[in-house]
Design an enzyme around this catalytic site. Sequence first.
Site, short mmCIF file in Angstrom:
data_model
loop_
_atom_site.label_atom_id
_atom_site.label_comp_id
_atom_site.label_asym_id
_atom_site.label_seq_id
_atom_site.Cartn_x
_atom_site.Cartn_y
_atom_site.Cartn_z
CG ASP A 92 -2.16 0.79 1.07
OD1 ASP A 92 -3.25 0.19 1.18
OD2 ASP A 92 -2.08 2.02 0.81
CB ILE A 115 0.39 -0.51 -8.17
CG1 ILE A 115 -0.58 0.68 -8.25
CG2 ILE A 115 -0.01 -1.48 -7.07
CD1 ILE A 115 -1.98 0.29 -8.71
CE1 TYR A 148 -13.03 3.92 -9.00
CE2 TYR A 148 -15.28 3.47 -9.69
CZ TYR A 148 -14.16 3.14 -8.95
OH TYR A 148 -14.19 1.99 -8.20
CE LYS A 204 -11.52 0.43 -9.85
NZ LYS A 204 -10.68 -0.50 -9.09
CB VAL A 229 -17.83 -2.78 -1.04
CG1 VAL A 229 -17.50 -3.78 0.05
CG2 VAL A 229 -17.70 -3.41 -2.43
CG ASP A 260 -23.63 10.33 -8.42
OD1 ASP A 260 -22.47 9.95 -8.20
OD2 ASP A 260 -24.45 10.62 -7.53
C1 UD1 Z 1 -19.06 3.50 -5.09
C2 UD1 Z 1 -17.58 3.44 -4.75
C3 UD1 Z 1 -16.78 3.10 -5.97
C4 UD1 Z 1 -17.31 1.80 -6.52
C5 UD1 Z 1 -18.79 1.91 -6.83
C6 UD1 Z 1 -19.38 0.60 -7.26
C7 UD1 Z 1 -16.86 4.83 -2.89
C8 UD1 Z 1 -16.31 6.13 -2.47
N1 UD1 Z 1 -17.14 4.71 -4.21
O1 UD1 Z 1 -19.32 4.59 -6.01
O2 UD1 Z 1 -15.41 2.96 -5.64
O3 UD1 Z 1 -16.62 1.40 -7.66
O4 UD1 Z 1 -19.48 2.30 -5.64
O5 UD1 Z 1 -19.03 -0.39 -6.38
O6 UD1 Z 1 -17.04 3.93 -2.09
N2 UD1 Z 1 -24.53 10.42 -2.00
C9 UD1 Z 1 -25.39 11.25 -1.33
N3 UD1 Z 1 -24.95 11.91 -0.23
C10 UD1 Z 1 -23.65 11.78 0.22
C11 UD1 Z 1 -22.77 10.94 -0.47
C12 UD1 Z 1 -23.23 10.27 -1.60
O7 UD1 Z 1 -26.55 11.42 -1.72
O8 UD1 Z 1 -23.34 12.42 1.25
C13 UD1 Z 1 -25.05 9.65 -3.15
C14 UD1 Z 1 -24.25 9.83 -4.43
O9 UD1 Z 1 -24.62 10.98 -5.13
C15 UD1 Z 1 -24.59 8.52 -5.16
C16 UD1 Z 1 -24.82 7.52 -4.03
O10 UD1 Z 1 -24.97 8.28 -2.84
O11 UD1 Z 1 -25.79 8.68 -5.88
C17 UD1 Z 1 -23.64 6.57 -3.85
O12 UD1 Z 1 -22.46 7.34 -3.81
P1 UD1 Z 1 -21.08 6.75 -3.28
O13 UD1 Z 1 -21.28 6.09 -1.97
O14 UD1 Z 1 -20.06 7.84 -3.38
O15 UD1 Z 1 -20.77 5.55 -4.29
P2 UD1 Z 1 -20.66 5.45 -5.88
O16 UD1 Z 1 -20.37 6.76 -6.49
O17 UD1 Z 1 -21.85 4.69 -6.33
#
Ligand code: UD1
Length: 323
Positions: free
Chosen positions: A36, A62, A149, A153, A179, A278
Amino acid sequence: MKLKDKNVLVTGAAGFIGSNLTDKLLEIGAEVIGLDNLFNGRIENLEEALKNKNFQFHKGDIRDINFLLDILKDIDIVFHEAAFTSVPQSVKMPESCNDVNVNGTLNLLNAARKKDVEKIIFASSSSVYGDTPTLPKKEDMPRLPISPYGVSKLACEAYMQAFHQVYGLKTLSLRYFNVFGPRQKDSPYSGVIAIWLGRIINNEDLIIFGDGEQSRDFTYIKDVVQANLMAAEYDVSGEILNVGAGSPITLNDLAKLILNLTDKKNLKLIYTDPRPGDILHSYADISKAKKIIGFQPEYDQEQGLRDYFIWYCKKYNVNLKIN
Ligand code: UD1
C-alpha cells in the site's frame, strides 16, 4: 487453487477492502504480502495482520515497476485492490485516476507476467455499466461508463482479458457493487454509508445529492471477501463477474433505514444538486457469479448496516443506540 500455504499479494492492503481481505486470507492460512502507498489506506487497518508471522507489509506504489518485480517473486496469486476509488474525485482529477488505476494495473500485469504469477483477481466496479437503462445489470450488457473512474475500471478489465488471452495469465475481474462495512472511513470522498454514519454521530442532517430516487445495490464487505476467496479457489479465469447483494435500495429509503436503525429520526434529509458523473441506478444480477464460483451473499443491507454500526461504535468508543 487452495489458498492455505499459498503466497498471496494484496495490493491496497491497508485500505477498506484490502485489509478485510488480508485478515481473512491470514485466517485461512495463506502467506500474505500486503502492499500500500498509504495515500488512502491506513496502517491501523492492519493492526491485527501485523501481529501475524505470515504477514509482511511493504509501503510502495503499484506504479513503480522495480518495486513490483521485487515483491512479486514467489507470489502465486494477486488480489488487486489498490485504486483511486472515488467517482467525484475522478471528475476533478481524471489524469490522476487514470494514472493510478490504468497505468498502475498495467504495470502490475506486466510484472506478474514476468514473475510467473498464476492468477490475478481484479477489483472492478459496477460503474463500468454507466447509465444504461436495463436493470439488473448483467455482465454481457453494454458498458458505457459516464465517469473517468468508470472508464478507468473498464480499461483495467480489458487489460485483464487481454493478458489472459495473449500471455495465458489467469485473470478474473469482480465488479463490486457499492461495498460497505468495517474500516470504511468517513471522509468527503468515502462511500455514502460511511459519510452518513459520521454525520449521524455528530447529529448532523444527511445530505442527498439529487432527488434521492437513485438506487444502489449496497454489498456487505464480508460477502465481497468471500467472493474473492471463491474466485481464487475455483479454476476459472478470463471471466468478469458481478459481485453485489442483488437487492437495490434508493438513497431515500437507505436514509430512512439508517435513521431508524440509529434512532435518529429527528435528523432531516437535505437535498442538493446531483453529483456529476453519478449514475442513477445500480443493481446486480449475480446469477453468473453464483453459477461459476458458487457466490451467495449472506448479508442483507439491514444486517450489514447493523454489524457495521456496532463495529464502529465499539472501535471508536461512540455512544449510539442501534435498534
Ligand atoms: C461507489 C464506490 C466506488 C465503486 C462503486 C461501485 C466509494 C467512495 N465509491 O461509487 O469505488 O466502484 O461504488 O461499487 O465507495 N450520496 C449522497 N450523499 C452523500 C454521499 C453520496 O446522496 O453524502 C449519493 C451519491 O450521489 C450517489 C450515491 O450516494 O448517488 C452513492 O455514492 P457513493 O457512496 O459515493 O458511491 P458510488 O459513487 O456509487
